[in-house]
Scaffold this motif. Sequence first.
Motif, short mmCIF file in Angstrom:
data_model
loop_
_atom_site.label_atom_id
_atom_site.label_comp_id
_atom_site.label_asym_id
_atom_site.label_seq_id
_atom_site.Cartn_x
_atom_site.Cartn_y
_atom_site.Cartn_z
N UNK A 267 0.82 -1.22 0.00
CA UNK A 267 0.00 0.00 0.00
C UNK A 267 0.85 1.26 0.00
N UNK A 268 1.92 1.28 0.81
CA UNK A 268 2.76 2.48 0.95
C UNK A 268 4.02 2.40 0.10
N UNK A 269 3.93 1.84 -1.10
CA UNK A 269 5.11 1.66 -1.94
C UNK A 269 5.77 3.01 -2.27
N UNK A 270 5.01 4.08 -2.20
CA UNK A 270 5.56 5.41 -2.48
C UNK A 270 6.59 5.86 -1.47
N UNK A 287 -4.86 -3.67 -10.29
CA UNK A 287 -4.82 -2.23 -10.11
C UNK A 287 -3.60 -1.89 -9.26
N UNK A 288 -3.08 -0.69 -9.39
CA UNK A 288 -1.93 -0.25 -8.62
C UNK A 288 -2.40 0.57 -7.41
N UNK A 289 -1.66 0.54 -6.30
CA UNK A 289 -2.05 1.33 -5.13
C UNK A 289 -1.91 2.82 -5.39
N UNK A 290 -2.70 3.61 -4.70
CA UNK A 290 -2.70 5.06 -4.93
C UNK A 290 -1.33 5.67 -4.64
N UNK A 291 -0.58 5.08 -3.71
CA UNK A 291 0.74 5.60 -3.35
C UNK A 291 1.76 5.45 -4.47
N UNK A 292 1.41 4.69 -5.50
CA UNK A 292 2.30 4.45 -6.63
C UNK A 292 2.69 5.77 -7.30
N UNK A 293 1.83 6.78 -7.20
CA UNK A 293 2.07 8.08 -7.84
C UNK A 293 3.34 8.76 -7.30
N UNK A 391 -0.82 -4.19 -26.84
CA UNK A 391 -1.37 -3.13 -27.69
C UNK A 391 -0.48 -1.90 -27.69
N UNK A 392 0.62 -1.94 -26.97
CA UNK A 392 1.54 -0.81 -26.98
C UNK A 392 1.20 0.28 -25.99
N UNK A 393 0.37 -0.04 -25.00
CA UNK A 393 -0.05 0.96 -24.04
C UNK A 393 0.93 1.14 -22.89
N UNK A 394 0.93 2.33 -22.33
CA UNK A 394 1.74 2.59 -21.13
C UNK A 394 0.86 3.16 -20.01
N UNK A 395 -0.46 2.96 -20.13
CA UNK A 395 -1.38 3.37 -19.09
C UNK A 395 -1.72 2.16 -18.22
N UNK A 396 -1.98 2.43 -16.94
CA UNK A 396 -2.38 1.37 -16.01
C UNK A 396 -3.37 1.96 -15.02
N UNK A 397 -4.26 1.13 -14.48
CA UNK A 397 -5.24 1.63 -13.50
C UNK A 397 -4.59 1.81 -12.13
N UNK A 398 -4.99 2.87 -11.45
CA UNK A 398 -4.48 3.14 -10.11
C UNK A 398 -5.64 3.45 -9.19
N UNK A 399 -5.57 2.95 -7.98
CA UNK A 399 -6.66 3.16 -7.03
C UNK A 399 -6.71 4.62 -6.57
#
Length: 421
Positions: A267-270, A287-293, A391-399
């Motif tokens: 959760x606190x990977x940031x 999905x990625x945790x919000x702290x990923x930002x 598909x060549x994307x670099x987007x991922x979902x984040x909570x």
Amino acid sequence: MKLQCDVEVVNRLLPAFGMKSRGKGTRAVLSIGRHLDKTNQRNNIYMMICTAKDRAGSKYKLKDNIEKFFTWFVEEGKATVRLKEPAVDICLSKADANSLKNFLSAARLADRGSDTSSLPLSTLTPVRAKDVEQLKKKLTIVSKKDYPLTSNFPYSLEQLQVSYCRLSRVDMRMLSLKALRKLDLSNNHIKKLPATIGDLSCLSELILHNNHLEAFSKALCLSTLQRTLQLLDLSQNRLQFLPAQFCQLRELVNLKLDDNELVCLPFHIGRLHKLRFLSAAHNQLAVLPSDFRKLSLENLDLFGNPFIQPNPLDHTMHLTFPLPLQELASRAVSNLRIPYGPHLIPAHLCQDLEVAKTCDCGCVCVNFYIKAAVSMNLHQVSHTVVLVDDMGGTDAPIQQHFCSLSCYSQFLDNSLQRGIR
């Protein structure tokens, strides 16, 4: 009395002749024992120094012959014995601190001519070649037949690789190697890590690639690895999750989690502010945790995860009205940064506060919130991104978490406006 260490015998007259010492010791065995003095036919106590080039040894009389001991760095295994005749300084280094102290005490007693009957004297004889070999710092074992069963690992090792030996657990003898900086146990069958790995106070690289690990313990996350571990390779194991305390390993620079069964990242990977290389390809991340930002990476690889397609309207509601008093109090503690701990409030409340979420508005929510997933371009957190999908994307979902209905509504309005544009 014997001592193994590095020795340099420095002639104090060298500067008078415009010369200086090498400043580098040689592996040696030092002994204190009796030797027949041919000049007076008496048994006197001598110090003998044997090296690889002089296994027969050089002898130095001790009684009334030590001018001074220099012991400022004895705790680091270093000391110097200054003799009167010949005019030399015997510089000792890379010795076990306790053994060095005992050796110096014996030399001091011999110098004073004290009762030597209590001294643990040795026989002054030539040493074996293996006793004066240079300290071994690196050892690689990649076959089970080469694995040491009857002998110990050299205590001086700084790098140890033991691979393809079918180890089902970590050999406890490895955990006594206090100088170890790199431990590679890849390609074995290890299922569990002992907490005592955390006692390796110099360990900066731990490689456990291709084992059978199912967990990474909290105890390791709270050990001295917090201050030393920079590279951790847990790829190709059976990990489903990592503990919240994992983010206490704040010196991590390189983290490899590929080919596991991870359903979420910590959760606190940031909080891993020094992390620059992260690979978690081929897991079960939706999905990625919000702290990923908060990460600032050089290279990121999340290829081959079953990420969901985020939809702002899809949400999970964890709100009640009015909010419980405990939630309000917990939010106040976090928002006002009030110090807390198990000595002040119950431990389970501390655990809740440790995984508090931050809303878009900047306020904190603990157990009551609205949760949704939004899309984030991974280039926001990493210079180089391996494509997330075919598909060549670099987007991922984040909570994303919202502390109230009004915050969630404002988020939807903003999302709608961006969609219209």
